[in-house]
Design a protein around this motif. Sequence first.
Motif, PDB file in Angstrom:
ATOM      1  N   MET A  71       8.864 -10.811  -1.981  1.00 38.25           N
ATOM      2  CA  MET A  71       9.777  -9.878  -1.359  1.00 38.25           C
ATOM      3  C   MET A  71       9.399  -8.450  -1.761  1.00 38.25           C
ATOM      4  SD  MET A  71      13.825  -9.077  -2.182  1.00 38.25           S
ATOM      5  CE  MET A  71      13.833  -9.950  -3.682  1.00 38.25           C
ATOM      6  N   ILE A  72       9.157  -7.595  -0.774  1.00 38.02           N
ATOM      7  CA  ILE A  72       8.841  -6.199  -1.058  1.00 38.02           C
ATOM      8  C   ILE A  72      10.144  -5.470  -1.356  1.00 38.02           C
ATOM      9  CG2 ILE A  72       7.987  -4.030  -0.085  1.00 38.02           C
ATOM     10  CD1 ILE A  72       5.817  -5.578   1.277  1.00 38.02           C
ATOM     11  N   VAL A  73      10.150  -4.771  -2.479  1.00 40.17           N
ATOM     12  CA  VAL A  73      11.337  -4.048  -2.916  1.00 40.17           C
ATOM     13  C   VAL A  73      11.203  -2.568  -2.563  1.00 40.17           C
ATOM     14  CG1 VAL A  73      12.734  -3.437  -4.928  1.00 40.17           C
ATOM     15  CG2 VAL A  73      11.689  -5.674  -4.802  1.00 40.17           C
ATOM     16  N   VAL A  74       9.975  -2.034  -2.728  1.00 42.79           N
ATOM     17  CA  VAL A  74       9.708  -0.629  -2.453  1.00 42.79           C
ATOM     18  C   VAL A  74       8.464  -0.559  -1.566  1.00 42.79           C
ATOM     19  CG1 VAL A  74       9.088   1.603  -3.463  1.00 42.79           C
ATOM     20  CG2 VAL A  74      10.631   0.081  -4.694  1.00 42.79           C
ATOM     21  N   ASP A  75       8.542   0.225  -0.498  1.00 43.77           N
ATOM     22  CA  ASP A  75       7.400   0.379   0.402  1.00 43.77           C
ATOM     23  C   ASP A  75       7.260   1.854   0.753  1.00 43.77           C
ATOM     24  OD1 ASP A  75       5.351   0.102   2.212  1.00 43.77           O
ATOM     25  OD2 ASP A  75       6.435  -1.222   3.577  1.00 43.77           O
ATOM     26  N   LYS A  76       6.471   2.557  -0.056  1.00 46.16           N
ATOM     27  CA  LYS A  76       6.251   3.991   0.160  1.00 46.16           C
ATOM     28  C   LYS A  76       4.807   4.210   0.594  1.00 46.16           C
ATOM     29  CE  LYS A  76      10.261   5.474  -1.795  1.00 46.16           C
ATOM     30  NZ  LYS A  76      10.700   6.026  -3.037  1.00 46.16           N
ATOM     31  N   ARG A  77       4.496   5.409   1.018  1.00 40.79           N
ATOM     32  CA  ARG A  77       3.159   5.725   1.511  1.00 40.79           C
ATOM     33  C   ARG A  77       2.089   5.495   0.444  1.00 40.79           C
ATOM     34  NH1 ARG A  77      -0.038  10.249   1.760  1.00 40.79           N
ATOM     35  NH2 ARG A  77       1.476  11.511   0.655  1.00 40.79           N
ATOM     36  N   LYS A  78       2.360   5.860  -0.795  1.00 42.19           N
ATOM     37  CA  LYS A  78       1.372   5.792  -1.871  1.00 42.19           C
ATOM     38  C   LYS A  78       1.426   4.509  -2.690  1.00 42.19           C
ATOM     39  CE  LYS A  78      -0.987   9.629  -1.892  1.00 42.19           C
ATOM     40  NZ  LYS A  78      -2.432   9.645  -1.989  1.00 42.19           N
ATOM     41  N   TYR A  79       2.510   3.755  -2.593  1.00 38.26           N
ATOM     42  CA  TYR A  79       2.627   2.548  -3.410  1.00 38.26           C
ATOM     43  C   TYR A  79       3.646   1.575  -2.832  1.00 38.26           C
ATOM     44  CZ  TYR A  79       6.623   5.168  -5.285  1.00 38.26           C
ATOM     45  OH  TYR A  79       7.782   5.894  -5.413  1.00 38.26           O
ATOM     46  N   LYS A  80       3.490   0.304  -3.239  1.00 33.64           N
ATOM     47  CA  LYS A  80       4.430  -0.751  -2.891  1.00 33.64           C
ATOM     48  C   LYS A  80       4.777  -1.501  -4.169  1.00 33.64           C
ATOM     49  CE  LYS A  80       2.166  -1.780   1.542  1.00 33.64           C
ATOM     50  NZ  LYS A  80       2.926  -1.112   2.494  1.00 33.64           N
ATOM     51  N   MET A  81       5.980  -2.039  -4.215  1.00 36.67           N
ATOM     52  CA  MET A  81       6.413  -2.861  -5.346  1.00 36.67           C
ATOM     53  C   MET A  81       7.147  -4.057  -4.785  1.00 36.67           C
ATOM     54  SD  MET A  81       7.790   0.060  -7.939  1.00 36.67           S
ATOM     55  CE  MET A  81       6.730   1.447  -8.342  1.00 36.67           C
ATOM     56  N   GLY A  82       6.895  -5.204  -5.396  1.00 38.14           N
ATOM     57  CA  GLY A  82       7.544  -6.412  -4.912  1.00 38.14           C
ATOM     58  C   GLY A  82       7.822  -7.388  -6.034  1.00 38.14           C
TER      59      GLY A  82
END
Length: 122
Positions: free
Chosen positions: A1-12
């Motif tokens: 599950m992706i929690v953060v989806d920004k231009r420079k980074y993703k966190m899941g």
Amino acid sequence: MIVVDKRKYKMGINETAKEIHVQVHGLMREEDVEGYMKDLQDTIHKVPKQEYTFVVDATYQTPVPSKVVPQLGQTMQFYSSLGFKDIIVVKPSSKIAQVQIRNALERIEFPGKFVDRIAHSM
């Protein structure tokens, strides 16, 4: 599950594999770091860290300018201090970025693994 989806980074968070994935795209600029750190703290506080593996997927990271190289070591040291069960750093596709990260890891007591790829990513 992706929690953060920004231009420079993703966190899941992968609850099945008990992993937190962080993926950096390109080069993190100074103005990106504050948001990244806030998002990282928010993400890692959602899981019991001692039961999870922290995966830094550097596949899309680009080489950093030489003046920024020391900060790579500081970042990896910070990741090591977060209290995760294990840490895995996935090598960048860029050979130059690979060397930069490998050299940064050699300068600190990095407890994790530096791998070519992982079986599952975001």
